[in-house]
Scaffold this motif. Structure first.
Motif, PDB file in Angstrom:
ATOM      1  N   SER A  16       7.684  -3.668   2.405  1.00  0.00           N
ATOM      2  CA  SER A  16       7.709  -5.189   2.416  1.00  0.00           C
ATOM      3  C   SER A  16       6.515  -5.863   3.163  1.00  0.00           C
ATOM      4  CB  SER A  16       8.868  -5.826   2.998  1.00  0.00           C
ATOM      5  OG  SER A  16       9.882  -5.001   2.803  1.00  0.00           O
ATOM      6  N   GLU A  37       3.111  -3.992  13.861  1.00  0.00           N
ATOM      7  CA  GLU A  37       3.860  -2.783  13.649  1.00  0.00           C
ATOM      8  C   GLU A  37       4.101  -2.078  14.803  1.00  0.00           C
ATOM      9  OE1 GLU A  37       5.643  -1.081  10.907  1.00  0.00           O
ATOM     10  OE2 GLU A  37       5.983   0.124  12.558  1.00  0.00           O
ATOM     11  N   ASP A  57      15.993   6.726  -4.305  1.00  0.00           N
ATOM     12  CA  ASP A  57      17.352   6.779  -5.000  1.00  0.00           C
ATOM     13  C   ASP A  57      17.290   5.636  -6.245  1.00  0.00           C
ATOM     14  OD1 ASP A  57      17.909   4.930  -3.485  1.00  0.00           O
ATOM     15  OD2 ASP A  57      19.910   5.639  -2.999  1.00  0.00           O
ATOM     16  N   TYR A 146      15.228   2.097  13.910  1.00  0.00           N
ATOM     17  CA  TYR A 146      14.281   3.255  13.896  1.00  0.00           C
ATOM     18  C   TYR A 146      14.810   4.286  14.922  1.00  0.00           C
ATOM     19  CZ  TYR A 146      11.426   2.041   9.973  1.00  0.00           C
ATOM     20  OH  TYR A 146      11.407   1.557   8.645  1.00  0.00           O
TER      21      TYR A 146
HETATM   22  C1  LIG Z   1      16.325   7.429   3.330  1.00  0.00           C
HETATM   23  C2  LIG Z   1      16.204   5.944   2.401  1.00  0.00           C
HETATM   24  C3  LIG Z   1      15.827   6.123   1.001  1.00  0.00           C
HETATM   25  C4  LIG Z   1      15.780   4.864   0.535  1.00  0.00           C
HETATM   26  N1  LIG Z   1      15.579   4.827  -0.785  1.00  0.00           N
HETATM   27  C5  LIG Z   1      15.649   3.359  -1.600  1.00  0.00           C
HETATM   28  C6  LIG Z   1      15.319   3.606  -2.905  1.00  0.00           C
HETATM   29  O1  LIG Z   1      15.211   4.407  -3.752  1.00  0.00           O
HETATM   30  N2  LIG Z   1      15.290   2.323  -3.434  1.00  0.00           N
HETATM   31  C7  LIG Z   1      15.508   1.139  -2.799  1.00  0.00           C
HETATM   32  O2  LIG Z   1      15.265   0.007  -3.335  1.00  0.00           O
HETATM   33  N3  LIG Z   1      15.569   1.091  -1.647  1.00  0.00           N
HETATM   34  C8  LIG Z   1      15.720   2.444  -0.926  1.00  0.00           C
HETATM   35  N4  LIG Z   1      15.864   2.378   0.425  1.00  0.00           N
HETATM   36  C9  LIG Z   1      15.872   1.228   1.271  1.00  0.00           C
HETATM   37  C10 LIG Z   1      14.486   0.972   1.929  1.00  0.00           C
HETATM   38  O3  LIG Z   1      14.608   0.981   3.317  1.00  0.00           O
HETATM   39  C11 LIG Z   1      13.591  -0.007   1.210  1.00  0.00           C
HETATM   40  O4  LIG Z   1      13.343   0.288  -0.278  1.00  0.00           O
HETATM   41  C12 LIG Z   1      12.234  -0.188   1.698  1.00  0.00           C
HETATM   42  O5  LIG Z   1      11.533   0.865   2.009  1.00  0.00           O
HETATM   43  C13 LIG Z   1      12.084  -1.119   3.016  1.00  0.00           C
HETATM   44  O6  LIG Z   1      11.010  -1.678   3.146  1.00  0.00           O
HETATM   45  P1  LIG Z   1      10.677  -2.629   4.336  1.00  0.00           P
HETATM   46  O7  LIG Z   1       9.033  -2.534   4.469  1.00  0.00           O
HETATM   47  O8  LIG Z   1      11.326  -3.876   4.136  1.00  0.00           O
HETATM   48  O9  LIG Z   1      11.507  -1.960   5.655  1.00  0.00           O
HETATM   49  P2  LIG Z   1      11.213  -0.334   6.253  1.00  0.00           P
HETATM   50  O10 LIG Z   1      10.652   0.425   5.536  1.00  0.00           O
HETATM   51  O11 LIG Z   1      12.333  -0.331   7.318  1.00  0.00           O
HETATM   52  O12 LIG Z   1       9.727  -0.789   7.411  1.00  0.00           O
HETATM   53  C14 LIG Z   1       9.914  -1.812   8.214  1.00  0.00           C
HETATM   54  C15 LIG Z   1       8.905  -1.655   9.466  1.00  0.00           C
HETATM   55  O13 LIG Z   1       9.206  -2.750  10.352  1.00  0.00           O
HETATM   56  C16 LIG Z   1       8.742  -2.148  11.600  1.00  0.00           C
HETATM   57  N5  LIG Z   1       9.431  -3.097  12.405  1.00  0.00           N
HETATM   58  C17 LIG Z   1      10.746  -3.026  12.709  1.00  0.00           C
HETATM   59  N6  LIG Z   1      11.098  -3.924  13.526  1.00  0.00           N
HETATM   60  C18 LIG Z   1      10.022  -4.213  14.253  1.00  0.00           C
HETATM   61  C19 LIG Z   1       9.643  -4.967  15.479  1.00  0.00           C
HETATM   62  N7  LIG Z   1      10.545  -5.516  16.145  1.00  0.00           N
HETATM   63  N8  LIG Z   1       8.148  -5.074  15.745  1.00  0.00           N
HETATM   64  C20 LIG Z   1       7.286  -4.226  14.977  1.00  0.00           C
HETATM   65  N9  LIG Z   1       7.453  -3.547  14.084  1.00  0.00           N
HETATM   66  C21 LIG Z   1       8.768  -3.710  13.677  1.00  0.00           C
HETATM   67  C22 LIG Z   1       9.285  -0.876  11.605  1.00  0.00           C
HETATM   68  O14 LIG Z   1       8.511   0.088  12.435  1.00  0.00           O
HETATM   69  C23 LIG Z   1       8.748  -0.216   9.932  1.00  0.00           C
HETATM   70  O15 LIG Z   1       7.359   0.188   9.735  1.00  0.00           O
HETATM   71  C24 LIG Z   1      16.125   3.584   1.207  1.00  0.00           C
HETATM   72  C25 LIG Z   1      16.194   3.736   2.697  1.00  0.00           C
HETATM   73  C26 LIG Z   1      16.179   4.940   3.256  1.00  0.00           C
HETATM   74  C27 LIG Z   1      16.581   4.928   4.491  1.00  0.00           C
END
Ligand SMILES: Cc1cc2nc3c(=O)[nH]c(=O)nc-3n(C[C@H](O)[C@H](O)[C@H](O)COP(=O)(O)OP(=O)(O)OC[C@H]3O[C@@H](n4cnc5c(N)ncnc54)[C@H](O)[C@@H]3O)c2cc1C
Length: 483
Positions: A16, A37, A57, A146
């Motif tokens: 995201s 990050e 998935d 995390y």
């Molecule tokens: C094993 C697994 C498989 C998945 N498979 C799917 C799938 O197939 N399809 C789907 O739609 N979704 C799936 N998901 C959900 C998945 O998390 C999302 O698809 C997506 O990767 C989320 O991205 P994100 O960047 O929003 O969050 P994240 O990937 O969780 O990244 C968040 C980032 O923010 C950072 N962060 C958090 N809090 C702080 C803070 N306070 N200060 C600084 N940095 C911070 C973290 O270190 C991390 O790098 C899956 C989740 C898991 C756990």
């Protein structure tokens, strides 16, 4: 020292955070942004999870970014390939230059007088206190902790002589070859781990308290491959993306409106995959209706194949206690194991675990109501990128980022410095943020902001409705207050 100031501060460099930065660069090129990050690298989920077989998935045509075609052979992709895709997007667009690694955000305070956020972070291993200010805070911090995953309290866990691993803490050093493994759980992680570990383990038992709906889908999309060859990557990507979005929406609606029909279809697939003698009723027939919890997708039916060839099996029973040799079940039997994998889930977390204050008043997230599933009642200049629970995460994040850019440009055109959604309609009632019955949702949902009973406070979990609302909806809708 005066804190460094940026127009937009993004928290998180996962799937995201990178898409948020891309949209800002494209649509608000004059805005200065930075990404904070907490970890040492890009990728979030796809960098953290290293367990065997880690993969998506949902299909990559919808989990991929709208602007960057997914061109790999596999549409249900492995973790490292997804990580590479995110990292390449960041480096090709120069987004990686704007990331401050090892910056864990702890607190953000809004001042109406200055119309800006002051954000406090802990930097590096020494956790030095650093501050930033920004006009707009964009939280792309995911939805779970995390530091550690969820492990229920198991009686006698200390007695077990073998190795116990939580998938969130997997390292390359973990060796399961020729070992008897018990994987506790039946969610997406368990159904991924079991067939992969079964390739080299002596045997893998998936021990579940209750079954989950599991559906087999092709790991590669033959139509996508043909379209790509014929019409190019971009056309194929958009066409298959829309096909998958529409099919996903159709199937979700079928599950909600005609659950018995959907159940028949799903269980029919399992029976076909496992044969008529397999006890599908005990091991693959949940007590709830489809899509009251997430469906588990298994590419090319790999889980079913490993059960059929005897390398894996499923036990549906409650755990009584751990013993020195394995796990005693409530029916008195014992499962012996050399290794136990606790695929028992995540610990959900609100807003990256940071605390918020508005004009000196501490904010309780549970008291907020979410606006369009991305901003919050009475919280100015702040958005979160959250995905769908019934479709790929990125679909909603992309739209949220588009909306944030529209909002910022609208404010610039009108000379506004702040925007805040105000819930003043007495007929709007509160509902939980998510209506899933899954344990990980139920454990945490009370701490999350609420949704409202109607637009723009209701979470529709529907991509088409969100396109209407976020891409085309009025920015000045009478609910968002500008000043
Ligand atoms: C094993 C697994 C498989 C998945 N498979 C799917 C799938 O197939 N399809 C789907 O739609 N979704 C799936 N998901 C959900 C998945 O998390 C999302 O698809 C997506 O990767 C989320 O991205 P994100 O960047 O929003 O969050 P994240 O990937 O969780 O990244 C968040 C980032 O923010 C950072 N962060 C958090 N809090 C702080 C803070 N306070 N200060 C600084 N940095 C911070 C973290 O270190 C991390 O790098 C899956 C989740 C898991 C756990």
């Amino acid at each position: 020292m005066t804190p460094e100031h940026v127009d937009v501060l993004i928290v998180g460099a996962g799937l995201s955070g990178i898409v948020a930065a891309w949209h800002l660069q494209q649509k608000c090129p004059d805005k200065r942004y930075a990404i904070l990050e907490g970890r040492a690298s890009i990728g979030g989920t796809w960098d953290l999870f290293r367990y065997p077989g880690i993969r998506s998935d949902s299909d990559m045509f919808t989990l991929g970014y709208s602007f960057r075609p997914w061109t790999h052979e596999k549409s249900i992709a492995e973790g490292p390939t997804i990580l590479n895709y995110i990292r390449q997007t960041a480096s090709e667009n120069g987004i990686d230059q704007n990331i401050r690694f090892h910056h864990c955000v702890l607190h953000a305070a809004w001042s109406s007088q200055d119309a800006r956020w002051t954000v406090q972070a802990a930097r590096g291993e020494t956790k030095d206190a650093v501050s930033f200010t920004c006009n707009f805070l964009f939280l792309c911090s995911g939805y779970y902790k995390y530091e550690e995953g969820y492990t229920p309290e198991f009686k006698g866990i200390e007695n077990f002589k073998g190795e116990i691993v939580h998938p969130q803490k997997w390292t390359e050093a973990i060796d399961y070859a020729n070992k008897r493994v018990v994987v506790i759980g039946s969610g997406a992680t368990a159904v991924t781990l079991v067939p992969e570990m079964a390739k080299t383990a002596a045997h893998v038992t998936m021990l579940q308290r209750s079954p989950t709906y599991v559906v087999a889908r092709p790991g590669s999309d033959t139509l996508a491959i043909k379209l790509r060859k014929r019409f190019g990557a971009r056309f194929a990507y958009q066409a298959i993306r829309w096909r998958n979005v529409l099919f996903g929406m159709y199937f979700f609606q079928l599950c909600r409106r005609k659950p018995e029909r959907a159940k028949q279809l799903l269980l029919g697939g399992v029976k076909l995959a496992l044969g008529k003698d397999y006890d599908v009723k005990t091991h693959f027939t949940p007590s709830y209706n489809p899509w009251q919890q997430r469906l588990c997708l298994v590419p090319d039916g790999d889980l079913f194949r490993s059960i059929r060839n005897g390398r894996a099996s499923v036990v549906t029973q409650h755990i009584d206690s751990f013993t020195d040799k394995g796990i005693r079940l409530q029916d008195g039997s014992e499962l012996e194991a050399d290794m136990i994998v606790t695929a028992t889930g995540l610990n959900l977390q609100v807003m990256g675990g940071m605390s918020l204050a508005v004009d000196g008043k501490a904010i309780e997230p549970a008291k907020l109501m979410s606006y369009k599933g991305m901003m919050y009642s009475d919280i100015p200049n702040l958005a979160t990128a959250t995905g769908y629970t019934n479709a790929s995460w990125t679909l909603k994040c992309d739209l949220t980022c588009e909306y944030v850019c529209r909002l910022l440009n609208h404010m610039d055109r009108r000379g506004y410095r702040s925007c805040v959604p105000r819930q003043t309609d007495p007929s709007v009632t509160e509902a939980p943020w998510l209506d899933f019955t899954s344990g990980y949702v139920q454990r945490a949902v009370a701490k999350f902001p609420k949704q409202g009973s109607k637009r723009p406070w209701k979470l529709y979990q529907n991509y088409v409705l969100d396109i209407v609302s976020l891409r085309f909806g009025r920015i000045d809708d009478g609910v968002m207050e500008y000043s």
